[in-house]
Design a protein around this motif. Structure first.
Motif, PDB file in Angstrom:
ATOM      1  N   UNK A 151       8.472   2.660   0.017  1.00 28.35           N
ATOM      2  CA  UNK A 151       7.434   1.698  -0.387  1.00 28.35           C
ATOM      3  C   UNK A 151       6.200   2.051   0.644  1.00 28.35           C
ATOM      4  N   UNK A 152       4.967   1.735  -0.237  1.00 29.35           N
ATOM      5  CA  UNK A 152       3.700   1.986   0.487  1.00 29.35           C
ATOM      6  C   UNK A 152       3.172   0.478   0.575  1.00 29.35           C
ATOM      7  N   UNK A 153       2.560   0.224   1.767  1.00 31.27           N
ATOM      8  CA  UNK A 153       2.246  -1.378   2.244  1.00 31.27           C
ATOM      9  C   UNK A 153       1.145  -0.965   2.919  1.00 31.27           C
ATOM     10  N   UNK A 154       0.145  -1.949   2.801  1.00 34.55           N
ATOM     11  CA  UNK A 154      -1.109  -1.895   3.690  1.00 34.55           C
ATOM     12  C   UNK A 154      -0.850  -2.862   5.032  1.00 34.55           C
ATOM     13  N   UNK A 155      -1.779  -3.308   5.449  1.00 33.76           N
ATOM     14  CA  UNK A 155      -1.647  -4.113   6.611  1.00 33.76           C
ATOM     15  C   UNK A 155      -0.776  -5.635   6.710  1.00 33.76           C
ATOM     16  N   UNK A 156      -0.403  -5.925   5.618  1.00 37.35           N
ATOM     17  CA  UNK A 156       0.349  -7.348   5.440  1.00 37.35           C
ATOM     18  C   UNK A 156       1.617  -7.160   6.318  1.00 37.35           C
ATOM     19  N   UNK A 157       1.588  -7.759   7.309  1.00 42.08           N
ATOM     20  CA  UNK A 157       2.705  -7.653   8.040  1.00 42.08           C
ATOM     21  C   UNK A 157       4.080  -8.388   7.509  1.00 42.08           C
ATOM     22  N   UNK A 205      -4.430   2.556   0.117  1.00 39.60           N
ATOM     23  CA  UNK A 205      -3.042   2.764  -0.692  1.00 39.60           C
ATOM     24  C   UNK A 205      -3.468   3.643  -1.644  1.00 39.60           C
ATOM     25  N   UNK A 206      -4.689   3.493  -2.470  1.00 46.77           N
ATOM     26  CA  UNK A 206      -4.875   4.118  -3.598  1.00 46.77           C
ATOM     27  C   UNK A 206      -4.433   5.755  -3.283  1.00 46.77           C
ATOM     28  N   UNK A 207      -5.490   6.073  -2.180  1.00 45.26           N
ATOM     29  CA  UNK A 207      -5.322   7.736  -1.898  1.00 45.26           C
ATOM     30  C   UNK A 207      -3.854   8.075  -1.681  1.00 45.26           C
ATOM     31  N   UNK A 208      -3.196   7.027  -0.804  1.00 49.74           N
ATOM     32  CA  UNK A 208      -1.810   7.582  -0.121  1.00 49.74           C
ATOM     33  C   UNK A 208      -0.846   7.881  -1.812  1.00 49.74           C
ATOM     34  N   UNK A 209      -0.993   7.004  -2.561  1.00 47.43           N
ATOM     35  CA  UNK A 209      -0.381   6.857  -3.771  1.00 47.43           C
ATOM     36  C   UNK A 209      -0.755   8.145  -4.407  1.00 47.43           C
ATOM     37  N   UNK A 259       7.541   2.739  -4.516  1.00 43.42           N
ATOM     38  CA  UNK A 259       6.773   1.474  -4.956  1.00 43.42           C
ATOM     39  C   UNK A 259       5.576   1.190  -4.257  1.00 43.42           C
ATOM     40  N   UNK A 260       4.626   0.502  -4.568  1.00 43.22           N
ATOM     41  CA  UNK A 260       3.278   0.122  -3.888  1.00 43.22           C
ATOM     42  C   UNK A 260       3.504  -1.530  -3.989  1.00 43.22           C
ATOM     43  N   UNK A 261       3.490  -1.885  -2.735  1.00 40.67           N
ATOM     44  CA  UNK A 261       3.333  -3.419  -2.447  1.00 40.67           C
ATOM     45  C   UNK A 261       2.344  -4.255  -2.978  1.00 40.67           C
ATOM     46  N   UNK A 262       2.016  -4.119  -4.477  1.00 43.95           N
ATOM     47  CA  UNK A 262       0.943  -4.688  -5.181  1.00 43.95           C
ATOM     48  C   UNK A 262       1.520  -6.063  -6.209  1.00 43.95           C
ATOM     49  N   UNK A 305       5.869   3.348   4.594  1.00 41.58           N
ATOM     50  CA  UNK A 305       4.503   4.077   4.795  1.00 41.58           C
ATOM     51  C   UNK A 305       3.475   2.952   4.732  1.00 41.58           C
ATOM     52  N   UNK A 306       2.843   2.783   5.921  1.00 41.06           N
ATOM     53  CA  UNK A 306       1.943   1.688   6.357  1.00 41.06           C
ATOM     54  C   UNK A 306       0.455   2.500   6.115  1.00 41.06           C
ATOM     55  N   UNK A 307      -0.411   1.936   5.190  1.00 40.61           N
ATOM     56  CA  UNK A 307      -1.607   2.756   4.852  1.00 40.61           C
ATOM     57  C   UNK A 307      -2.782   2.049   5.693  1.00 40.61           C
ATOM     58  N   UNK A 308      -3.769   2.785   5.718  1.00 36.87           N
ATOM     59  CA  UNK A 308      -5.220   2.307   6.096  1.00 36.87           C
ATOM     60  C   UNK A 308      -5.305   2.600   7.632  1.00 36.87           C
TER      61      UNK A 308
END
Length: 540
Positions: free
Chosen positions: A181-187, A231-235, A162-165, A202-205
């Protein structure tokens, strides 16, 4: 290093075996860039076994035929990967090695399948967020995404991605212990999904992970990985972490062994239009075969000793590359594509010729090799009683005996006594002790010879004749002869089958009837039987 087989004739005698060993040893000295390997075309007889054991020389390897096998040709080196290898690594390996096909092996290196560029491309298009049918090692994800594992509790992942979008409430309803789950910098999102005890976060960026998030991951025993990609590249890349075993073909594959004959391989390859075929040795990939590998094949490289007729050599000789012939028999039917070394001398034994090479090159053979050559000369000349025996044979034997530290008369008695025992042998075993085939005009003739030394001829002639009749029919022979040669009394009884008594009578000047006749002072098949018989057939 090229392997060159040095071989004597079928149903090998002592000269055939010992000359192959001695000549191989000589060739390795003067041509160390090649591997000269003595081989045999049949079982060793009692006499030869005694000689090899006496001088502590191993029995040469048995070679059943000379048909060109895959082991004889140049093929491509295999590229193999372990079954857990991620698809991203396999893709890179293909590019580095400029290949479209890679073998997949287990931990012990055994072949379990193969994968092509097309398989990886197709898998990349078909990968979805549901990866419940695979088990991805956490190290694969880390390597594929160039990430860093901060927490590791579950060694493999199998589940949904899942992507946290989406809204957090919607996201939380879809989370469980099997979710990656793939998440950006939103803590806040990071903390929320950790509380749901997901499988992997997985925390991206390249975002910095707070102590609160790290401690919570440890408390909930959730895998935590940071990656430098957005995130896009990670997915897009995470699907490439799937182990290659889930993409590889493993059913209905066409593989070959090193022993596969080239002609058989060609036929199979015509039916299957694959670019490359794995070659396995005991289930381990050792090469890849393509159609270009089958161009300009030369076959096995061989040196023939103690014979020069195709009927007396190994099956498939026509596919081999004959380099040399070293012999002391009549010149027969061997044909070659190119000029070769062909040495044929009227002496009693091939080993006499071989020893001449040592002497001419100033090489002293080891005592064991000298002993083998001396034994071969004694055997072939019947300790110089045979009419084929020459001065060169006697001189060579004396010199070799000195090098080997052996007494010729004592050794001869022991060797002949060991070699002439027929105890427990069947009619077939007796007949094929030393059997040769000769083709002349439209006739096919087989002649066998058995020697006796200080022993009674206690075999059953009827059993031998019955076997010979059966063999004549099976092998389509015009005539079969068996020489029963008495070394002490220097004479031979001849058993024969065939309806051509007139040839025998004309050849030997004796009346022929009843399936046998006796020839006093006749002990040499090569000099006293074969020429006379073949000449009689030619006169007919």
């Amino acid at each position: 290093m090229n392997t060159i087989y040095v071989m004597g004739h079928k149903n090998p005698d002592t000269d055939s075996i010992c000359s192959a060993i001695a000549y191989s040893y000589f060739k390795r000295i003067i041509s160390p860039q090649n591997n000269y390997s003595p081989v045999r075309l049949g079982p060793v007889n009692n006499e030869t076994g005694f000689v090899l054991d006496y001088f502590k020389e191993p029995v040469p390897e048995l070679i059943e035929n000379l048909y060109t096998q895959l082991s004889d040709i140049a093929f491509d080196e295999p590229v193999s990967v372990k079954k857990e290898t991620p698809l991203s690594d396999v893709w890179n390996i293909m590019g580095k090695n400029i290949t479209n096909t890679v073998n997949v092996v287990d931990e012990e290196g055994f072949f379990i399948g193969l994968v092509t560029v097309g398989d990886i491309a197709r898998a990349s298009l078909e990968i979805s967020e549901d990866l419940s049918r695979v088990a991805i090692p956490l190290e694969n994800i880390e390597r594929t995404l160039d990430g860093q594992i901060l927490c590791s509790y579950k060694k493999t992942f199998s589940g949904n991605i899942l992507v946290a979008a989406m809204e957090l409430a919607t996201l939380e309803r879809r989370l469980d212990e099997k979710t990656l789950i793939i998440v950006d910098d939103r803590e806040d999102v990071q903390i929320s999904v950790l509380k749901k005890e997901v499988h992997t976060l997985i925390i991206t960026g390249g975002s910095k992970v707070s102590d609160q998030v790290l401690n919570l991951a440890k408390e909930k025993k959730v895998n935590l990985i940071t990656v430098p990609y957005h995130t896009f590249t990670t997915v897009k890349r995470i699907g490439q972490s799937i182990p290659v075993q889930y993409v590889a073909k493993s059913q209905s594959l066409i593989t070959f062994s090193l022993q596969e004959e080239v002609d058989d391989a060609k036929e199979i390859m015509l039916k299957h239009k694959y670019r490359q075929f794995p070659i396995l040795d005991n289930k381990i990939p050792v090469g890849m075969l393509s159609r270009r590998n089958l161009l300009n094949i030369t076959g096995k490289k061989v040196i023939l000793v103690d014979h020069n007729e195709e009927s007396q050599s190994a099956e498939g000789l026509e596919q081999a590359q004959i380099l040399e012939v070293i012999d002391h028999h009549r010149i027969g039917s061997i044909e070659t594509l190119y000029p070769i070394v062909f040495i044929n001398r009227p002496v009693g034994c091939t080993a006499t010729i071989v020893y001449g090479f040592y002497r001419d090159n100033g090489i002293k053979p080891p005592s064991s090799i000298a002993g083998l050559m001396c034994a071969a000369i004694i055997s072939d000349t019947l300790m110089f009683k045979s009419p084929t025996s020459s001065t060169q044979d006697r001189e060579a034997a004396q010199e070799l005996a000195t090098i080997a530290g052996m007494d010729i008369e004592t050794f001869s008695r022991s060797m002949f006594e060991a070699g002439t025992s027929l105890e427990g042998k069947s009619a077939e075993e007796i007949f094929f002790t030393d059997f040769k085939i000769f083709d002349v005009a439209d006739f096919k003739v087989g002649i066998s010879q058995v020697f006796f030394y200080n022993t009674e001829r206690s075999f059953h002639r009827k059993a031998l004749l019955d076997f010979m009749k059966q063999r004549k029919f099976q092998g389509s022979y015009d005539m079969l002869l068996l020489m029963l040669t008495d070394i002490i009394n220097e004479g031979s009884e001849i058993l024969y089958v065939g309806n051509h008594e007139e040839f025998l009578s004309s050849a030997f000047g004796v009346p022929i009837s009843g399936g046998s006749f006796y020839l006093p002072k006749v002990i040499s098949r090569k000099k006293q039987v074969i020429p006379q018989l073949l000449e009689a057939i030619k006169r007919s």
